[in-house]
Structure formats: C-alpha cells, structure tokens
Design a protein around this motif. Structure first.
Motif, short mmCIF file in Angstrom:
data_model
loop_
_atom_site.label_atom_id
_atom_site.label_comp_id
_atom_site.label_asym_id
_atom_site.label_seq_id
_atom_site.Cartn_x
_atom_site.Cartn_y
_atom_site.Cartn_z
N VAL A 1 1.87 23.46 12.11
CA VAL A 1 1.14 23.48 10.97
C VAL A 1 1.98 24.18 10.01
N GLU A 2 2.50 23.57 9.28
CA GLU A 2 3.20 23.91 7.69
C GLU A 2 2.20 24.36 6.88
N ILE A 3 1.98 25.72 6.49
CA ILE A 3 1.24 26.25 5.39
C ILE A 3 1.78 26.23 4.15
N LYS A 4 1.33 25.23 3.30
CA LYS A 4 1.79 24.83 1.86
C LYS A 4 1.51 25.73 1.00
N THR A 5 2.15 26.96 1.06
CA THR A 5 1.70 28.06 -0.08
C THR A 5 3.19 28.31 -0.86
N ASP A 6 3.84 27.56 -0.90
CA ASP A 6 5.28 27.77 -1.76
C ASP A 6 4.98 27.61 -2.93
N GLN A 7 4.24 26.71 -3.45
CA GLN A 7 3.52 26.55 -4.87
C GLN A 7 2.57 27.39 -5.30
N ILE A 8 1.44 27.02 -4.43
CA ILE A 8 0.04 27.52 -4.67
C ILE A 8 -0.08 28.24 -3.75
N LYS B 1 -3.06 38.10 13.49
CA LYS B 1 -2.94 37.81 14.97
C LYS B 1 -1.42 38.25 15.30
N PRO B 2 -1.26 39.42 15.96
CA PRO B 2 0.07 40.13 16.20
C PRO B 2 1.20 39.17 16.93
N ASP B 3 0.46 38.17 17.84
CA ASP B 3 1.14 37.53 18.87
C ASP B 3 1.43 35.97 18.43
N VAL B 4 1.05 35.74 17.09
CA VAL B 4 1.02 34.20 16.55
C VAL B 4 2.71 33.90 16.72
N LYS B 5 2.68 32.56 16.88
CA LYS B 5 4.11 32.17 16.98
C LYS B 5 4.25 31.40 15.66
N TYR B 6 5.38 31.77 14.91
CA TYR B 6 5.83 31.01 13.71
C TYR B 6 7.14 30.61 13.49
N GLY B 7 7.62 30.04 12.63
CA GLY B 7 9.04 29.51 12.34
C GLY B 7 9.30 29.77 10.83
N ILE B 8 10.24 30.17 10.52
CA ILE B 8 10.61 30.27 9.11
C ILE B 8 11.42 29.07 8.47
N LEU B 9 10.78 28.44 7.22
CA LEU B 9 11.13 27.25 6.91
C LEU B 9 12.32 27.77 6.04
N TYR B 10 13.48 26.84 5.76
CA TYR B 10 14.28 27.24 4.61
C TYR B 10 15.51 25.93 4.25
N TYR C 1 3.12 27.65 13.75
CA TYR C 1 2.75 27.86 12.19
C TYR C 1 4.45 27.87 11.55
N SER C 2 4.54 27.29 10.29
CA SER C 2 5.67 27.64 9.63
C SER C 2 5.10 27.66 8.11
N SER C 3 6.27 28.12 7.41
CA SER C 3 6.04 27.90 5.80
C SER C 3 7.33 28.37 5.07
N PHE C 4 7.28 27.87 3.87
CA PHE C 4 8.40 28.20 3.10
C PHE C 4 8.18 29.44 2.45
N ASN C 5 6.93 30.00 2.43
CA ASN C 5 6.39 31.10 1.93
C ASN C 5 6.37 32.16 3.14
N HIS C 6 7.26 33.10 3.29
CA HIS C 6 7.40 34.00 4.58
C HIS C 6 6.31 34.97 4.32
N TYR C 7 5.79 35.26 3.09
CA TYR C 7 4.76 36.24 3.16
C TYR C 7 3.63 35.65 3.65
N THR C 8 3.19 34.33 3.62
CA THR C 8 2.07 33.67 4.64
C THR C 8 2.46 34.17 5.92
N LEU C 9 3.49 34.01 6.21
CA LEU C 9 3.69 34.04 7.83
C LEU C 9 3.48 35.68 8.18
N GLN C 10 3.57 36.55 7.32
CA GLN C 10 3.33 37.74 7.52
C GLN C 10 1.91 38.30 7.44
#
Ligand code: G3P
Ligand code: MG
Length: 240
Positions: free
Chosen positions: A107-114, A153-162, A138-147
């Motif tokens: 699931v890529e969370i599209k918070t890089d623009q909005i 959920k401290p054990d959530v799995k995510y990848g940094i998009l870049y 989960y993944s996102s270009f907005n790494h604040y969203t990942l935080q």
C-alpha cells in the motif's frame, strides 16, 4: 525467492488500480500487487495513482473534492474499451476481494503532494478490521507518513520510496525503522547497492521494473519486482 508484485495491478494489460487489474495480476500468478491510496472528501481510502481523477477516468478534479458516491459514478477504464465501466475501488473493496487468498499488498500512501489528515490511522484500522495483518507492506515517498504509522503500530512493516541516488540507503532505512527500500530500478545499478542492502538485512522492492534484463537481475539476487507485467517476471522466475 523474488516476490513479484503487479504495479497498480497488472496495469500493462488492464486499467491501473482497478479490481480488474488486481484480479488479472492474481490470475497471472503474481504474489501480490502495489497500489496507491488517497482520501476522498468523506474520508474513504481510495485506490488511485494521481491526486486528480483526470488522467484515468472520465471525470475531472481532485480526489479529495469528491465523495465516494461521486467517485463511483466515474468510469476508470482509462482508455481500454474492453474494460468500460470499471470503477474506482476503495482499499476495503480490494481487501474483501483477496480476503481468502494469500496475496500480499504493498500500500503506497500518496502523501507526497497532499498530506491527507488521518490517513495513517485509517489504513492501519482497515488492515485490522479486514484481517489483513501480516499481508500488508506500506510505502510512501513521504517518510513522515511512515513515522506516523510507526507511532501508531510500532511493529508495522514499511519501505522507503525514493527515486534518486541515495547513498548507502540501507543505513538511512535502518535509522527510520524501515525493513525495505523501494528505490527506482535505475539505482540498482549503483555499486554495492544490492549487496549492501541485503547484507544489512534490508529488503529491496524496486519499481517499476518493466525491462526483462532488470527483471532478470532482480530475480538473480532474490529481490522484489514491482512491475506492470507480472507475467513476464513470473516467466523469468520460472526458468530459475
Ligand atoms: O510504489 C512504487 C511506485 O508505484 C512508486 O511510484 O508514481 O508509480 O506511485 P508511482
Ligand atoms: Mg505507486
């Protein structure tokens, strides 16, 4: 073994981010898919790539200016006449479709623009409600969203998009609690990139790998493949 994910579904063959494209990816034998999420005006999790409906539907305007009911009136066949009438799905509808399967969802969370308020909380709540724990990355270009995800959920799995040449990205990934990097495929060619990440225990899911030579490279190293053509990547994996 490489995990093969249909990018926006099997979007090389069916309209991107529709249930039709996700079904096709599953029929082809993909391990799962990548998709993009936004919020509608009434706070529903909407599966679509762009911030606006203009490119992929017969409507126009920002997703966040429509209610779900209004979005459902649009045709999302994106210029593919054989798919006329395809609808924009919600994330919940996709989870219902795959509930009894073992498919994985990136699931890529599209918070890089909005920056959609509350979207991190909503995706995690839905994952739990639909019994999808352990199947979502989960993944996102907005790494604040990942935080934000991690705070909830401290054990959530995510990848940094870049997209570009982040140096030794596994170090940064570790520093922000990411289990994966989701780089543009071009960065795989930088020296030591694949080896360094894997040695550090950081998984790699590059996008959008549509070139068969790069698919081969990924499969040889056992890293992920996010592709519009899951059938091509699967055919290469089958020969190994
Ligand atoms: O998540 C991988 C890839 O989808 C990132 O770029 O623009 O296709 O969402 P984009
Ligand atoms: Mg995406």
């Amino acid at each position: 073994m490489s995990i093969i994910l249909g990018h926006r579904g099997a979007s090389g063959y069916a309209p991107e981010n529709t249930l039709e494209a996700f079904r096709l990816a599953m029929d082809m034998g993909a391990d799962g898919f990548e998709l993009d999420v936004h919020l509608s005006r009434d706070g529903e999790l909407i599966v679509m790539h762009d911030e606006t409906v203009d490119r992929t539907t017969d409507g126009s305007g920002q997703i966040q200016s429509f209610t779900l009911k209004e979005l459902k009136r649009l045709d999302a066949s994106n210029g593919m006449p054989q798919y006329k009438g395809a609808k924009i799905p919600t994330l919940g509808e996709l989870y219902d479709l795959i509930r009894d399967t073992r498919h994985l969802v990136n699931v890529e969370i599209k918070t890089d623009q909005i920056v959609y308020p509350g979207i991190a909380e909503k995706v995690l709540k839905l994952e739990q409600e639909k019994g999808m724990e352990g199947r979502i990355l989960y993944s996102s270009f907005n790494h604040y969203t990942l935080q934000e995800l991690r705070q909830i959920k401290p054990d959530v799995k995510y990848g940094i998009l870049y997209s570009d040449g982040l140096f030794e990205p596994w170090k940064y990934a570790k520093s922000i609690g990411a289990a994966y990097i989701h780089p543009h495929w071009r960065t795989l060619l930088y020296p030591g990139m694949i080896e360094g990440s894997l040695a550090a225990g950081i998984g790699i899911n590059p996008w959008t790998v549509n070139d068969e030579g790069i698919m081969e490279l990924c499969i040889r190293h056992g890293i992920g493949v996010i592709t519009n053509y899951p059938d091509k990547a699967l055919a290469i994996r089958d020969t190994k």
